[in-house]
Design a protein around this motif. Sequence first.
Motif, short mmCIF file in Angstrom:
data_model
loop_
_atom_site.label_atom_id
_atom_site.label_comp_id
_atom_site.label_asym_id
_atom_site.label_seq_id
_atom_site.Cartn_x
_atom_site.Cartn_y
_atom_site.Cartn_z
N GLN A 259 0.81 -1.23 0.00
CA GLN A 259 0.00 0.00 0.00
C GLN A 259 0.85 1.28 0.00
O GLN A 259 0.31 2.38 -0.12
CB GLN A 259 -0.94 0.00 1.21
N LEU A 260 2.15 1.14 0.09
CA LEU A 260 3.03 2.31 0.10
C LEU A 260 3.29 2.74 -1.35
O LEU A 260 4.16 2.22 -2.03
CB LEU A 260 4.35 1.98 0.80
N GLN A 261 2.49 3.70 -1.82
CA GLN A 261 2.52 4.06 -3.24
C GLN A 261 2.61 5.56 -3.50
O GLN A 261 2.50 5.99 -4.65
CB GLN A 261 1.27 3.51 -3.94
N ARG A 262 2.80 6.36 -2.47
CA ARG A 262 2.89 7.80 -2.70
C ARG A 262 4.22 8.15 -3.38
O ARG A 262 5.28 7.72 -2.94
CB ARG A 262 2.76 8.57 -1.39
N LYS A 263 4.14 8.95 -4.43
CA LYS A 263 5.31 9.24 -5.26
C LYS A 263 6.11 10.41 -4.70
O LYS A 263 6.06 11.53 -5.22
CB LYS A 263 4.86 9.50 -6.69
N ILE A 264 6.85 10.13 -3.64
CA ILE A 264 7.74 11.11 -3.03
C ILE A 264 9.18 10.69 -3.34
O ILE A 264 9.52 9.52 -3.17
CB ILE A 264 7.53 11.16 -1.50
N PRO A 265 10.03 11.62 -3.78
CA PRO A 265 11.43 11.26 -4.01
C PRO A 265 12.03 10.59 -2.77
O PRO A 265 12.01 11.15 -1.68
CB PRO A 265 12.10 12.62 -4.29
N THR A 266 12.52 9.38 -2.96
CA THR A 266 12.96 8.55 -1.84
C THR A 266 14.35 7.99 -2.10
O THR A 266 14.62 7.46 -3.17
CB THR A 266 11.98 7.38 -1.61
N LEU A 267 15.22 8.13 -1.08
CA LEU A 267 16.55 7.55 -1.13
C LEU A 267 16.62 6.43 -0.10
O LEU A 267 16.33 6.64 1.08
CB LEU A 267 17.61 8.61 -0.80
N ILE A 268 16.99 5.24 -0.56
CA ILE A 268 17.19 4.11 0.35
C ILE A 268 18.67 3.75 0.36
O ILE A 268 19.29 3.60 -0.70
CB ILE A 268 16.36 2.88 -0.07
N LEU A 269 19.23 3.62 1.56
CA LEU A 269 20.62 3.19 1.74
C LEU A 269 20.60 1.89 2.53
O LEU A 269 20.10 1.86 3.66
CB LEU A 269 21.41 4.28 2.46
N HIS A 270 21.11 0.82 1.94
CA HIS A 270 20.96 -0.50 2.56
C HIS A 270 22.25 -1.29 2.39
O HIS A 270 22.86 -1.29 1.32
CB HIS A 270 19.79 -1.24 1.90
N GLY A 271 22.66 -1.99 3.44
CA GLY A 271 23.87 -2.79 3.41
C GLY A 271 23.64 -4.14 2.75
O GLY A 271 22.64 -4.82 3.03
N ILE A 272 24.57 -4.55 1.90
CA ILE A 272 24.40 -5.82 1.19
C ILE A 272 24.60 -7.02 2.11
O ILE A 272 24.20 -8.14 1.77
CB ILE A 272 25.34 -5.92 -0.03
N GLN A 273 25.18 -6.79 3.29
CA GLN A 273 25.35 -7.88 4.26
C GLN A 273 24.38 -7.77 5.44
O GLN A 273 24.62 -8.33 6.51
CB GLN A 273 26.79 -7.88 4.81
N ASP A 274 23.29 -7.07 5.21
CA ASP A 274 22.31 -6.88 6.29
C ASP A 274 21.78 -8.23 6.76
O ASP A 274 21.21 -9.00 5.98
CB ASP A 274 21.15 -6.00 5.78
N GLU A 275 21.96 -8.50 8.04
CA GLU A 275 21.55 -9.77 8.63
C GLU A 275 20.17 -9.69 9.29
O GLU A 275 19.64 -10.71 9.74
CB GLU A 275 22.60 -10.21 9.67
N VAL A 276 19.60 -8.51 9.36
CA VAL A 276 18.30 -8.32 10.01
C VAL A 276 17.20 -8.18 8.98
O VAL A 276 16.20 -8.92 8.98
CB VAL A 276 18.33 -7.09 10.95
N ILE A 277 17.36 -7.21 8.08
CA ILE A 277 16.43 -7.01 6.97
C ILE A 277 17.23 -7.20 5.68
O ILE A 277 17.97 -6.30 5.27
CB ILE A 277 15.79 -5.61 6.99
N PRO A 278 17.13 -8.35 5.04
CA PRO A 278 17.92 -8.60 3.83
C PRO A 278 17.71 -7.50 2.78
O PRO A 278 16.61 -6.98 2.63
CB PRO A 278 17.38 -9.95 3.33
N ILE A 279 18.78 -7.17 2.08
CA ILE A 279 18.72 -6.09 1.10
C ILE A 279 17.69 -6.36 0.01
O ILE A 279 17.18 -5.43 -0.62
CB ILE A 279 20.10 -5.83 0.48
N GLN A 280 17.33 -7.63 -0.19
CA GLN A 280 16.34 -7.95 -1.21
C GLN A 280 15.00 -7.25 -0.93
O GLN A 280 14.26 -6.93 -1.87
CB GLN A 280 16.12 -9.47 -1.29
N ALA A 281 14.71 -6.99 0.34
CA ALA A 281 13.47 -6.29 0.68
C ALA A 281 13.46 -4.89 0.06
O ALA A 281 12.45 -4.44 -0.49
CB ALA A 281 13.31 -6.20 2.20
#
Length: 213
Positions: free
Chosen positions: A150-172
Amino acid sequence: MATYIYLHGFASSPFSTKAQYLRDRFASLQINLNIPDLNHGDFSHLTLTRQLQQIEAEFSPDTSSFVVMGSSFGGLTAAWLAEKKFPIDRLILLAPAFNFSSEWFPKLGSEKLKQWKSEGYLSVYHYAEKQNLPLSYQFLEDLSQYPDEQLQRKIPTLILHGIQDEVIPIQASRNYAATRPWVKLIELNSDHSLDNVLGEIWQEIQGFLYSIL
C-alpha cells in the motif's frame, strides 16, 4: 526552510550512532535535526500505529515542507508517515524494515511466537537500555494493518541499505525500489548497523537533498 526529522530504529533511541552522527552533520549546515524518542517512555507497548501518532504531533500546520529520515523500523514508520499526505518533500530510509513481519518474526520460531501470543509479552533486548524488556503481542498484531504493497505515494525517496544486512535482507529494499521508479536504492558494503559507512551515507544524503539544502 524544511523541517528535518529522524526516526530511530526498533529498540534503539535518539542517541544511536547514526542519529547522533546525522544530527552533527546537519548542525554543521545550521540545520536542526529533530530526533524524537519513539520509545515514548513505554517500549513495552510500542506499535507502528503509536509511532505514527506520535510523529504526526510533530507536524506543525505552519510548516510547509518536511524531510523525513528513518532507520530500520523507523524507516518503515517514515514510509507510512509519507503515505498520510503530509507535506513531505523527501524520504531517506536507512535499511528500512520492509517485509518486517515476514523477515523478523519467523526468526523467533513457531514455539516462541505461540508463547508470545499466549503470555502476551516477549522479552526483547533493547540496545539503548542495554537490557531485556517485555514487548506486547499487540506490536505484531498492529503490523498486520500495514502491508508494504500500500506504500505508493510518489515522493522522491533515497534508500541506503547494506548488502550484508543480517536483520532485513537487502532484497526487501530491492523489491521495494523495483516497482517504484521514484525510489533510488544505494547498496553499501555494510551490515544492518551501517556504522562503517556513515561518511558514504552523508555524501549520498547531501547529494539527494542538494536542491533544498
